[in-house]
Design a protein around this motif. Structure first.
Motif, short mmCIF file in Angstrom:
data_model
loop_
_atom_site.label_atom_id
_atom_site.label_comp_id
_atom_site.label_asym_id
_atom_site.label_seq_id
_atom_site.Cartn_x
_atom_site.Cartn_y
_atom_site.Cartn_z
N THR A 98 0.95 -1.11 -0.04
CA THR A 98 0.01 -0.02 0.07
C THR A 98 0.67 1.30 0.01
OG1 THR A 98 -1.87 1.28 1.11
CG2 THR A 98 -0.10 0.06 2.50
N ARG A 100 -0.49 3.92 1.65
CA ARG A 100 -0.75 4.45 2.85
C ARG A 100 0.17 4.71 3.62
NH1 ARG A 100 -5.28 0.89 5.09
NH2 ARG A 100 -3.63 -0.29 4.20
N ILE A 101 0.69 5.57 4.74
CA ILE A 101 1.68 5.59 5.64
C ILE A 101 1.26 5.32 6.85
CG2 ILE A 101 3.00 7.60 4.19
CD1 ILE A 101 1.94 9.31 6.66
N ALA A 106 1.70 -0.62 6.01
CA ALA A 106 2.36 0.48 5.57
C ALA A 106 3.81 0.37 6.04
CB ALA A 106 1.31 1.70 6.28
N ASN A 111 7.34 3.58 2.29
CA ASN A 111 6.43 4.49 2.81
C ASN A 111 7.07 5.49 3.96
OD1 ASN A 111 4.72 3.12 1.35
ND2 ASN A 111 3.62 2.16 2.69
N GLU A 115 7.02 9.34 3.56
CA GLU A 115 6.18 10.14 4.51
C GLU A 115 7.06 11.55 4.90
OE1 GLU A 115 4.73 9.92 9.29
OE2 GLU A 115 5.94 8.16 8.05
#
Length: 182
Positions: A98, A100-101, A106, A111, A115
């Motif tokens: 993914t 997403r952080i 994650a 990631n 971020e």
């Protein structure tokens, strides 16, 4: 049978020679240029600066920061004479499940790097002294018992669409990061 083998080998050597000769010469490899121009999704034309209805004592224009900490002169990482722009090419040894952080799957190196490049922290650390330096917050207070942290968000901080960054945005991010469901 011998004639067939001889003809086959002759044909094979001829085809191999043609292939070898046709592959010599200029390379037909074309390099693609990436468009690295920033993409604007600005929807709001919010003027820069703090809300004029907020007094300077509460963090508005003219904020004095009486009793607050701030750092405007700090060490930077890297060469200040470095030329801006260009491309970066890197190898990532994992394919992220993914982008997403926060949340399931994650916790990857990619990631973590994203971020740090995308999201601004309230405070950062000076790379040499390891003291707090300004980030999204221009000023901060830490209580004597280290239990209460108060931040003044930079009044010029904006989202990509032009809306100001608010304390509610910071609180929502904090609540998301500590949500037990994630």
């Amino acid at each position: 049978m011998v004639k067939f083998k001889k003809s086959f080998y002759t044909l094979f050597i001829f085809a191999f020679s043609i292939t070898l000769l046709s592959s010599c010469g200029k390379s037909s490899k074309q390099t693609k240029s990436l468009n690295t121009n920033p993409v604007s999704i600005k929807q709001f034309d919010t003027p820069a600066g703090a809300d004029p209805s907020v007094s300077s004592e509460q963090g508005g224009n003219g904020f004095k920061g009486d009793g607050w900490q701030t750092v405007t002169d700090y060490n930077i990482s890297g060469d200040p004479k470095a030329v801006k722009g260009g491309n970066i090419v890197m190898s990532v040894n994992e394919f992220p499940a993914t982008l997403r952080i926060i949340g399931k799957d994650a916790n990857t190196t990619l990631n973590f790097m994203m971020e740090n490049m995308i999201y601004e922290r309230l405070l950062n650390l000076d790379p040499v002294t390891q003291d707090y330096i300004s980030g999204l917050a221009t000023h901060w207070k830490i209580s004597d018992d280290k239990m209460k942290f108060t931040f003044r968000i930079n009044p010029n901080a904006r989202w990509a669409d032009g809306k100001p960054v608010t304390s509610e945005d910071v609180i929502a991010t904090w609540k998301l990061s500590i949500d037990p469901g994630i």
